[in-house]
Design an enzyme around this catalytic site. Structure first.
Site, PDB file in Angstrom:
ATOM      1  N   ASP A  58       0.726  -1.383   0.047  1.00 28.64           N
ATOM      2  CA  ASP A  58       0.070  -0.055  -0.095  1.00 28.64           C
ATOM      3  C   ASP A  58       0.830   1.150   0.014  1.00 28.64           C
ATOM      4  O   ASP A  58       2.000   1.322   0.801  1.00 28.64           O
ATOM      5  CB  ASP A  58      -0.806  -0.027   1.345  1.00 28.64           C
ATOM      6  CG  ASP A  58      -1.916   1.084   1.402  1.00 28.64           C
ATOM      7  OD1 ASP A  58      -2.832   0.989   0.506  1.00 28.64           O
ATOM      8  OD2 ASP A  58      -1.669   1.960   2.393  1.00 28.64           O
ATOM      9  N   GLU A  96       1.334  -0.612  -5.009  1.00 26.56           N
ATOM     10  CA  GLU A  96       0.349   0.498  -5.402  1.00 26.56           C
ATOM     11  C   GLU A  96       0.975   1.863  -5.287  1.00 26.56           C
ATOM     12  O   GLU A  96       1.505   2.173  -4.356  1.00 26.56           O
ATOM     13  CB  GLU A  96      -0.873   0.567  -4.219  1.00 26.56           C
ATOM     14  CG  GLU A  96      -1.782   1.726  -4.660  1.00 26.56           C
ATOM     15  CD  GLU A  96      -2.411   2.351  -3.320  1.00 26.56           C
ATOM     16  OE1 GLU A  96      -3.457   2.808  -3.472  1.00 26.56           O
ATOM     17  OE2 GLU A  96      -1.813   2.453  -2.590  1.00 26.56           O
TER      18      GLU A  96
END
Ligand code: GLC
Ligand code: MG
Length: 626
Positions: free
Chosen positions: A268, A342
């Protein structure tokens, strides 16, 4: 009896018969003819054997064995909204386990679960308070172990979300750090106030940096009498990545879940790992103002983010993690464990997440968000071709491409592009080289739900928006529960009330209805996941062009195998295209599959020449090898 024996016996028999009737000279001529015949047959055989071998060698070379992830179909499960097993209106692990067969039916072999770890749920799991335990609403560690085991039995890989840029301020790490416990003092990014030259008693934030969810990146801690840095909400404190104990601890977390049997991680918020450091005078540098007149001083767009995003030190961390994960895999004789990144950033920065083009590797792939950020219902076929070619031109040699149509942070694909585009977009992403990544519901063309301001749950909308403009910020509409069928709460939960209300769209658009229908988005999706196994798609070359401003053509081809073409009208008007231009394919071709609103049928023969495509109409044509 072999052919050779047969020939010999024929020769002998003939000789016996003719011996009595003809001269020796004639007999010799017959013998000679027969000999020539035998030699011709033998040579013929040899030629056929050699040719066959050559073809096999050639096929073997082309069809290089792929690792499990290289031709995968990745599916994001937003767990909270996937399937609720206990009736509390919140999706959970047991619910997901009960639906595993669905992935097999859909042809999905990798699922990525949004965060399942203990959390106060301010950002729905992206604010982790304990990285080693399962959030109580989602189930138990046994539930997860059971999920992994059952998924593996079905050939489905499971990825977890590694939310490592920050921890919840409710985490033990933060508490210890805030209390300056030995070993934890610098676990987060702490800073003294900047002094106010006009008023000594005034406390100023250390710099003008702004957080993703609005307002200063700095939050004051009364307890510690210092500011801490948070790139997202003030409840998500950023780890200090320059601290070795933090780096070590994050590896321990990876190891813990690898030992549970997960197949990899989606990492993330990578571009936010590092921030600028103190300058000589002991001050954090301010960011220059962006000059964007549409931005309020509260918003991220207000400054030019040179100290808070895309700092290059992140690549060292990523390459380090790749080494760690590869080593773990080797030490444990395990299958490949994958890392996905990401990172919303520019193309050069994105590609560096793959590796440094020399000898260091990073993630297996960083998500390609171009279909989200660069294409919309306003795009022409030329835009599509340009966007795809852009990615492919920057892709380092030997790396695997990927295509993301949607996720839990963005408006749904069917809403952004229009429902008549669903099949064509699924087809395009499945047929391009690389790995397509879908968000739950994309396979049935789910649209955004409607969540009014009073029911808004998303922290981003609550922080940045108000009653009038929250729709610009809210991510709730993309997160409403999955439409399984048209029973209570769309079959998501037996509870009529769910954490985000179910969209009314479920009454006419749900999985069960699509499974029953002759033609549906889901059936197209299934056909596509099957098609991806064809050698032309898994190993072949590709050709992409805009046939007109509205329609694009993608061909996948490989010597000795069937070729496939996608003809797709991305425009808003009927469009005529000339299939005589499809040089790489033999025409006429057969319709392998078409979008649901097409009037053509699977199996229709399409001759070379001009055909008319409706807006959003997509045809997949198959040409036969011979
Ligand atoms: C990622 C997640 C998003 C979350 C943010 C902060 O962008 O996808 O949902 O809010 O990180 O963790
Ligand atoms: Mg539940």
């Amino acid at each position: 009896m072999s052919v050779y024996d047969l020939l010999i016996s024929i020769i002998i028999q003939t000789m016996i018969i003719v011996q009595q009737k003809i001269h020796l000279k004639q007999m010799l001529i017959i013998l000679l003819i027969m000999l020539v015949l035998v030699i011709t047959i033998v040579i013929g055989w040899l030629i056929i054997i050699v040719m066959n071998n050559k073809e096999m060698e050639c096929d073997e070379r082309e069809l290089k064995k792929m690792d499990w992830w290289e031709n995968a179909v990745v599916y994001e499960v937003y767990l909270r909204s996937f399937k609720d097993s206990d009736g509390d209106g919140i999706g959970d692990i047991k619910g997901l386990t009960s639906k595993l067969q669905y992935f097999v039916d859909a042809g999905v072999n990798v699922i990525w679960l949004t965060p399942i770890f203990s959390s106060p749920m301010e950002d729905f799991g992206y604010d982790v308070s304990d990285f080693y335990s399962i959030h109580y609403e989602y189930g138990t560690m046994e539930d997860l172990e059971d999920l992994i085991e059952k998924a593996h039995e079905l050939g489905v890989k499971v990825l977890l979300d590694f939310v490592c840029n920050h921890a919840s301020i409710a985490s033990q790490y933060f508490r210890l750090s805030e209390g300056r416990s030995p070993g934890y003092e610098d676990y987060f990014v702490w800073a003294d106030p900047r002094s106010d030259p006009n008023n000594e008693s005034n406390r100023l934030v250390p710099s003008n940096w702004i957080s993703e969810f609005g307002g200063s990146i700095w939050e004051w801690s009364d307890k510690r009498q210092q500011y801490y840095l948070h790139q997202f909400s003030r409840t998500q404190a950023d780890f200090n990545f320059r601290n070795h104990s933090v780096r070590k601890e994050l590896q321990n977390i990876l190891k813990f879940w690898l030992e549970k049997g997960v197949d990899g991680f989606r990492i993330d918020a990578l571009p936010h790992f590092f921030e600028g450091t103190l300058e000589d005078e002991g001050k954090y540098p301010d960011e220059p103002l962006s000059g964007d007149v549409t931005a309020s001083p509260f918003e991220i767009k207000y400054t030019d983010r040179r100290y808070t995003k895309d700092l290059f030190e992140v690549y060292d961390v990523v390459y380090e993690w790749r080494e760690f994960v590869d080593q773990w895999q080797k030490d444990n004789g395990a299958e490949t464990k994958i890392l996905l990144a990401e990172a919303y950033t520019n193309i050069t920065n994105t590609m560096l997440y793959y590796g440094d083009e020399r000898n260091r590797s990073g993630v297996h792939f960083p998500f390609n968000f171009d279909f989200i950020n660069k294409l919309s219902d306003m795009s022409s076929a030329r835009d599509y071709v340009y966007v795809v070619n852009h990615w492919m031109s920057y892709l380092p040699y030997g790396r695997v491409a990927n295509w993301v149509l949607g996720n839990h942070d963005n408006s749904r694909m069917a809403t952004r592009f229009g429902t008549n585009m669903v099949d064509g977009l699924n087809a395009l992403t499945m047929m391009l080289p690389g790995v397509p990544c879908y968000y739950q519901g994309d396979e049935i063309g789910m649209e955004n739900g409607h969540i009014p301001w009073e029911d808004t749950k998303d922290i981003r909308a609550l922080r940045l928006g108000n009653e009038d403009n929250y729709e610009k910020y809210t991510r709730d509409p993309a997160r409403t529960p999955f439409h399984w069928d048209n029973s209570t709460s769309a079959g998501f939960s037996r509870n009529v009330s769910t954490w985000l209300s179910v969209s009314q769209e479920y009454r006419w658009n749900n999985l069960e209805a699509q499974v029953k229908a002759d033609k549906s988005h889901f059936k197209v999706f299934q056909a596509l996941t099957k098609l991806r196994k064809e050698p032309a798609l898994s190993h072949g070359n590709y050709h992409l062009e805009a046939m007109t401003a509205h329609s694009l053509l993608l061909i996948r081809y490989l010597d000795n195998y069937d070729s496939y073409a996608l003809v797709f009208n991305v425009g808003k008007v009927d469009d005529e295209v000339d299939l005589a231009r499809v040089k790489l394919m033999k025409m006429p071709a057969v319709v392998y599959m078409c979008s649901v609103h097409s009037e053509r049928r699977d199996g229709d023969i399409i001759p070379s020449g001009r055909i008319l495509l409706k807006p959003g109409e997509a045809l997949i044509l198959k040409s036969l090898r011979k």
